[in-house]
Design a protein around this motif. Structure first.
Motif, PDB file in Angstrom:
ATOM      1  N   ASP A 194      46.553  47.895  34.655  1.00 40.73           N
ATOM      2  CA  ASP A 194      47.320  46.775  34.106  1.00 40.73           C
ATOM      3  C   ASP A 194      46.431  46.019  33.131  1.00 40.73           C
ATOM      4  O   ASP A 194      45.321  45.598  33.487  1.00 40.73           O
ATOM      5  N   TYR A 254      46.089  42.725  30.755  1.00 35.71           N
ATOM      6  CA  TYR A 254      46.563  41.384  30.443  1.00 35.71           C
ATOM      7  C   TYR A 254      45.876  40.960  29.145  1.00 35.71           C
ATOM      8  O   TYR A 254      44.648  40.860  29.101  1.00 35.71           O
ATOM      9  N   LEU A 281      54.376  41.464  32.425  1.00 35.49           N
ATOM     10  CA  LEU A 281      53.772  42.753  32.746  1.00 35.49           C
ATOM     11  C   LEU A 281      54.841  43.832  32.878  1.00 35.49           C
ATOM     12  O   LEU A 281      55.764  43.723  33.675  1.00 35.49           O
ATOM     13  N   ILE A 283      46.790  37.049  37.146  1.00 37.49           N
ATOM     14  CA  ILE A 283      46.357  38.424  37.380  1.00 37.49           C
ATOM     15  C   ILE A 283      46.266  38.669  38.882  1.00 37.49           C
ATOM     16  O   ILE A 283      45.455  38.043  39.567  1.00 37.49           O
ATOM     17  N   PRO A 299      43.129  43.199  41.944  1.00 35.97           N
ATOM     18  CA  PRO A 299      42.900  44.558  41.430  1.00 35.97           C
ATOM     19  C   PRO A 299      42.974  45.589  42.547  1.00 35.97           C
ATOM     20  O   PRO A 299      42.609  45.321  43.695  1.00 35.97           O
ATOM     21  N   LYS A 322      42.790  46.255  37.103  1.00 36.94           N
ATOM     22  CA  LYS A 322      43.180  45.103  36.284  1.00 36.94           C
ATOM     23  C   LYS A 322      42.110  44.828  35.217  1.00 36.94           C
ATOM     24  O   LYS A 322      40.914  44.714  35.535  1.00 36.94           O
ATOM     25  N   VAL A 340      38.270  41.948  38.502  1.00 39.48           N
ATOM     26  CA  VAL A 340      38.938  42.063  37.209  1.00 39.48           C
ATOM     27  C   VAL A 340      37.878  42.332  36.143  1.00 39.48           C
ATOM     28  O   VAL A 340      36.871  41.629  36.076  1.00 39.48           O
TER      29      VAL A 340
END
Length: 441
Positions: A158, A160, A261, A304, A307, A317, A362
């Motif tokens: 993912d 961000y 997302l 967020i 992870p 993440k 992250v």
């Protein structure tokens, strides 16, 4: 009588006939050895073909787009993949089809997912009839072999994307763009601020002069990033993207979601086309405090989620943070370098704001859009230049650059200033993120 004894003695001492006897006794083991060598040579040749078939089976059963590879992408835990074993058997059998002089006893394939690694082990056993060794009761030779192959499973990630769209991102993208603005404004202003006060709308002026600002480059670069992610992914949902900026206007500045997302990267690319400069309503709107790192960074940290390990149900993440690295906020109690008498803090980003995200696992990729020197701008020279000063441009020891690098995870920091550099850097950071995910877990 003496003659008989003498003849008997001569016969017993005559050795000339022993050569034939010795040869007759030796011929059997010699021929057996030669025959065994022939049988073993043939067995090795056939085993080599069987081994090649096993190698093809172990590699092919976990190749990209194979049953096992696709199945592994959706597995949320470790385990064997039955479909991979079926593929391995079929590949092995296809490669030995038509091979004569051998009897396959067994083929034992196993395909297993362990973490981010896919492993295929193909074992086999076969009998090869002998041609010469049968004389000693050995009618066949048994050969065995194993082939092992591994493949890295693409990780689910993912991303961000946090984009600084504060008024300072309205600065020209290159020194030439900066000079164009300076030469065409009465107050020598290099900022194409998106001021809704039409009497001082340098944003529109920049458009009419074909000046490329940093926000323009950032918009294009983010769109290109989405296209890169779409063409790179192995699985259709391997990458998800979310896009955030610092707010639509100075009055409402703070973390804003431009795109939630999603694995729809084409939709993310469309949303990236809406990236634009934060608007202001004239001079001193919100006391000109439009870059609130101390509130935005904790907010993105909260956005967020935890992870994971890179599986489809538990993605890794990454935060892509793009900014010129200078805070402008009301923060008198925790300002790194300077504070005005009213409590306005104009200072390099505090890297400790990134620490909690990194501690949670992250990864932070930082793209620092170099704060070019603006010698004709008194605000810049008073408040920003002390952190950024070099004799002919930003110093290599710039406190802004150092703090931005401290915010980044190791190996995930880029500094760019040329117009074309932002898009290249974003794609490079993306490629590093994908590679890092593959080799470090």
């Amino acid at each position: 009588m003496r003659v008989i004894l003498r003849m008997s003695s001569r016969f017993g001492g005559d050795l000339r006939g022993n050569v034939a006897v010795i040869f007759a006794l030796a011929i059997i083991p010699v021929m057996t050895m030669i025959g065994a060598a022939v049988d073993y040579t043939r067995a090795n040749q056939l085993k080599s073909k069987l081994q090649s078939a096993a190698d093809a089976a172990s590699v092919g059963s976990i190749a990209k787009n194979s049953t096992a590879f696709v199945a592994a992408g959706s597995m949320t835990s470790d385990g064997t993949i039955a479909g991979g074993a079926v593929d391995a058997t079929n590949i092995f059998n296809g490669n030995v089809q038509g091979l004569t002089g051998v009897t396959i006893n067994s083929v034992t394939p196993t395909v297993t997912k362990t973490g981010s690694t896919l492993t295929s082990v193909v074992g086999y056993s076969a009998d090869i009839p002998t041609s010469f060794m049968g004389v000693i009761g050995k009618t066949s030779l048994t050969v065995n072999g194993t082939s092992t192959s591994t493949a890295n499973i693409p990780q689910y990630i993912d991303f961000y994307v946090l984009l600084d769209n504060s008024p300072s991102m309205g600065v020209g993208a290159t020194p030439t763009d900066v000079a164009t603005m300076v030469n065409n404004t009465s107050d020598k202003c290099a900022f194409a601020c998106h001021d809704l006060n039409n009497s001082n709308n340098y944003y529109k002026l920049a458009k009419s002069l074909n000046v490329t600002t940093r926000i323009d480059v950032l918009r294009t670069a983010t769109q290109n990033l989405m296209a890169t992610a779409q063409s790179t992914q192995t699985y259709s949902t391997q990458f998800r993207m979310a896009i955030y900026d610092f707010g639509a206007s100075s009055d409402t500045q703070g973390l804003r979601s431009l795109f939630s997302l999603s694995s729809s990267l084409s939709s993310a690319q469309t949303a990236a086309g809406n990236i634009d400069l934060m608007t202001v309503n004239g001079q001193n709107d919100n006391n000109d405090q439009d870059t609130g790192f101390s509130t935005i960074m904790p907010a993105i940290d909260k956005a967020i989620t935890t992870p994971g390990n890179g599986t489809s149900g538990s993605p890794l993440k990454y935060l892509f943070f793009v900014s010129d690295g200078v805070a402008d906020e009301n923060n008198p109690s925790n300002c790194i370098k300077s504070t005005t008498s009213s409590g306005r803090c104009q200072s390099p980003i505090d890297p400790t704001l990134c620490a909690n995200m990194k501690n949670r696992g992250v990864k932070i990729a930082v793209l620092y859009t170099t704060y070019l020197q603006l010698p004709t701008n008194s605000w810049y020279m008073t408040w920003i230049n002390p952190f950024n000063a070099g004799p002919w441009g930003p110093s290599p020891n710039s406190q802004i650059a150092q703090n931005m690098q401290s915010c980044a995870s190791p190996g995930f920091y880029f500094e760019v200033s040329p117009t074309q550099g932002i898009s290249d850097a974003m794609n490079t950071l993306f490629a590093k993120a994908v590679m890092d995910a593959r080799i470090s877990r």
